[in-house]
Design a protein around this motif. Structure first.
Motif, PDB file in Angstrom:
ATOM      1  N   GLU A 178      -0.147  -3.536  11.854  1.00 50.35           N
ATOM      2  CA  GLU A 178       0.779  -2.699  12.582  1.00 50.35           C
ATOM      3  C   GLU A 178       0.383  -1.157  12.434  1.00 50.35           C
ATOM      4  O   GLU A 178      -0.153  -0.528  13.296  1.00 50.35           O
ATOM      5  CB  GLU A 178       2.294  -3.016  12.189  1.00 50.35           C
ATOM      6  CG  GLU A 178       3.191  -2.194  12.959  1.00 50.35           C
ATOM      7  CD  GLU A 178       4.635  -2.643  12.489  1.00 50.35           C
ATOM      8  OE1 GLU A 178       4.824  -4.060  12.019  1.00 50.35           O
ATOM      9  OE2 GLU A 178       5.474  -1.784  12.323  1.00 50.35           O
ATOM     10  N   ALA A 179       0.892  -0.620  11.307  1.00 48.20           N
ATOM     11  CA  ALA A 179       0.700   0.599  11.022  1.00 48.20           C
ATOM     12  C   ALA A 179       0.639   1.040   9.529  1.00 48.20           C
ATOM     13  O   ALA A 179       1.077   0.057   8.775  1.00 48.20           O
ATOM     14  CB  ALA A 179       1.655   1.443  11.495  1.00 48.20           C
ATOM     15  N   PRO A 180      -0.204   1.958   8.982  1.00 47.40           N
ATOM     16  CA  PRO A 180       0.083   2.183   7.402  1.00 47.40           C
ATOM     17  C   PRO A 180       1.483   2.399   6.874  1.00 47.40           C
ATOM     18  O   PRO A 180       2.524   2.798   7.516  1.00 47.40           O
ATOM     19  CB  PRO A 180      -0.719   3.459   7.325  1.00 47.40           C
ATOM     20  CG  PRO A 180      -1.539   3.766   8.611  1.00 47.40           C
ATOM     21  CD  PRO A 180      -0.511   3.066   9.660  1.00 47.40           C
ATOM     22  N   GLY A 181       1.508   1.836   5.537  1.00 41.24           N
ATOM     23  CA  GLY A 181       2.686   1.974   5.075  1.00 41.24           C
ATOM     24  C   GLY A 181       2.578   3.263   3.896  1.00 41.24           C
ATOM     25  O   GLY A 181       1.677   3.839   3.980  1.00 41.24           O
ATOM     26  N   LYS A 182       3.533   3.298   3.184  1.00 35.58           N
ATOM     27  CA  LYS A 182       3.394   4.517   2.029  1.00 35.58           C
ATOM     28  C   LYS A 182       2.067   4.536   1.120  1.00 35.58           C
ATOM     29  O   LYS A 182       1.451   5.418   1.187  1.00 35.58           O
ATOM     30  CB  LYS A 182       4.675   4.373   1.060  1.00 35.58           C
ATOM     31  CG  LYS A 182       4.867   5.599   0.356  1.00 35.58           C
ATOM     32  CD  LYS A 182       6.279   5.395  -0.567  1.00 35.58           C
ATOM     33  CE  LYS A 182       6.188   6.776  -1.503  1.00 35.58           C
ATOM     34  NZ  LYS A 182       6.676   6.362  -2.704  1.00 35.58           N
ATOM     35  N   ASP A 183       1.830   3.216   0.792  1.00 35.81           N
ATOM     36  CA  ASP A 183       0.646   3.048  -0.116  1.00 35.81           C
ATOM     37  C   ASP A 183      -0.754   3.424   0.828  1.00 35.81           C
ATOM     38  O   ASP A 183      -1.460   4.107   0.135  1.00 35.81           O
ATOM     39  CB  ASP A 183       0.514   1.782  -0.770  1.00 35.81           C
ATOM     40  CG  ASP A 183       1.517   1.479  -1.587  1.00 35.81           C
ATOM     41  OD1 ASP A 183       1.820   2.211  -2.706  1.00 35.81           O
ATOM     42  OD2 ASP A 183       2.500   0.797  -1.355  1.00 35.81           O
ATOM     43  N   GLU A 184      -0.615   2.958   1.783  1.00 34.19           N
ATOM     44  CA  GLU A 184      -1.872   3.141   2.651  1.00 34.19           C
ATOM     45  C   GLU A 184      -2.204   4.645   3.143  1.00 34.19           C
ATOM     46  O   GLU A 184      -3.177   5.102   3.226  1.00 34.19           O
ATOM     47  CB  GLU A 184      -1.937   2.297   4.110  1.00 34.19           C
ATOM     48  CG  GLU A 184      -1.721   0.685   3.822  1.00 34.19           C
ATOM     49  CD  GLU A 184      -0.469   0.253   3.387  1.00 34.19           C
ATOM     50  OE1 GLU A 184       0.381   0.735   3.184  1.00 34.19           O
ATOM     51  OE2 GLU A 184      -0.630  -0.951   2.539  1.00 34.19           O
ATOM     52  N   ASP A 185      -0.746   5.070   3.424  1.00 38.95           N
ATOM     53  CA  ASP A 185      -0.768   6.567   3.865  1.00 38.95           C
ATOM     54  C   ASP A 185      -1.306   7.767   2.673  1.00 38.95           C
ATOM     55  O   ASP A 185      -2.044   8.529   2.851  1.00 38.95           O
ATOM     56  CB  ASP A 185       0.482   6.961   4.044  1.00 38.95           C
ATOM     57  CG  ASP A 185       0.944   8.656   4.274  1.00 38.95           C
ATOM     58  OD1 ASP A 185       0.217   9.005   5.080  1.00 38.95           O
ATOM     59  OD2 ASP A 185       1.424   9.178   3.494  1.00 38.95           O
ATOM     60  N   LEU A 186      -1.200   7.137   1.374  1.00 36.47           N
ATOM     61  CA  LEU A 186      -1.526   8.032   0.374  1.00 36.47           C
ATOM     62  C   LEU A 186      -2.923   7.552   0.037  1.00 36.47           C
ATOM     63  O   LEU A 186      -3.938   8.473  -0.365  1.00 36.47           O
ATOM     64  CB  LEU A 186      -0.933   7.417  -1.038  1.00 36.47           C
ATOM     65  CG  LEU A 186       0.851   8.108  -0.761  1.00 36.47           C
ATOM     66  CD1 LEU A 186       1.530   7.602  -2.272  1.00 36.47           C
ATOM     67  CD2 LEU A 186       0.753   9.565  -1.055  1.00 36.47           C
TER      68      LEU A 186
END
Ligand code: URA
Length: 189
Positions: free
Chosen positions: A41-49
């Protein structure tokens, strides 16, 4: 466009407001010659970092399913509908999907996968059918152009509801079997 050109274009994208609030652009990861593509779907917090898709708790669970069915994460490609994190992990807005989908389309054009697996309802509703019902249709195969497509529960849904895990394992086993069959057939050509 090459992979590098696409990655550069995606990283500097300002087609929707999420480019301003993200930490890192989460382009996609894996084998750029993969025949099997997973789309979340979309990046979460860990992916964003980290800038890498599916590295948080949901990603770790996805890794366990891949391992259970004998698929190496490095042999497939993993991407998302959105490349930037929606604040507080809210669902993507249709306008954000519209703005971002061109990047995924280009990724698919470069990759030329044989199988596309939607991880969860958001990806399935965008890539398979607007009114896709994940609960009743997960695991079913759909032929779309030159692709075979299917959808499975999103790993986050499995973290919330463990009763879905058996179905996920069955779907992933079927995906692995189809993938190996297609690989064998293309080796024989
Ligand atoms: N959920 C997604 O859909 N994608 C990710 O990359 C991480 C969590």
């Amino acid at each position: 466009m090459t992979w590098d050109e696409l990655r550069t274009k995606c990283e500097s994208c300002s087609a929707c407001p999420l480019g301003k609030t993200k930490t890192k652009n989460v382009f996609g990861t894996g084998n750029e010659k993969a025949t099997l593509l997973f789309v979340g779907e979309a990046p979460g917090k860990d992916e964003d970092l980290s800038g890498i898709p599916f590295v948080g708790k949901a990603g770790q669970l996805l890794d366990r399913y891949l391992e259970a069915v004998g698929i190496d994460r490095d042999e497939v490609y993993i991407a998302n509908i959105l490349k930037c994190r929606p604040p507080n992990n809210r669902d993507p807005e249709p306008s954000e999907e519209d703005a971002c989908i061109t990047h995924l389309r280009e990724q698919i054009r470069l990759l030329k996968p044989k199988i596309i697996v939607c991880l969860g309802r958001i990806a399935a509703m965008r890539l398979i059918r607007e009114d896709y019902r994940i609960t009743s249709e997960h695991g079913q195969w759909v032929e779309k152009g030159s692709f075979l497509m299917t959808a499975v529960y999103h790993p986050s849904a499995l973290l919330r509801d463990s009763s879905k895990r058996e179905a996920m394992l069955g779907d992933m086993m079927a995906i692995a079997a189809k993938y190996r069959k297609i690989q064998k057939e293309s080796e024989q050509c």
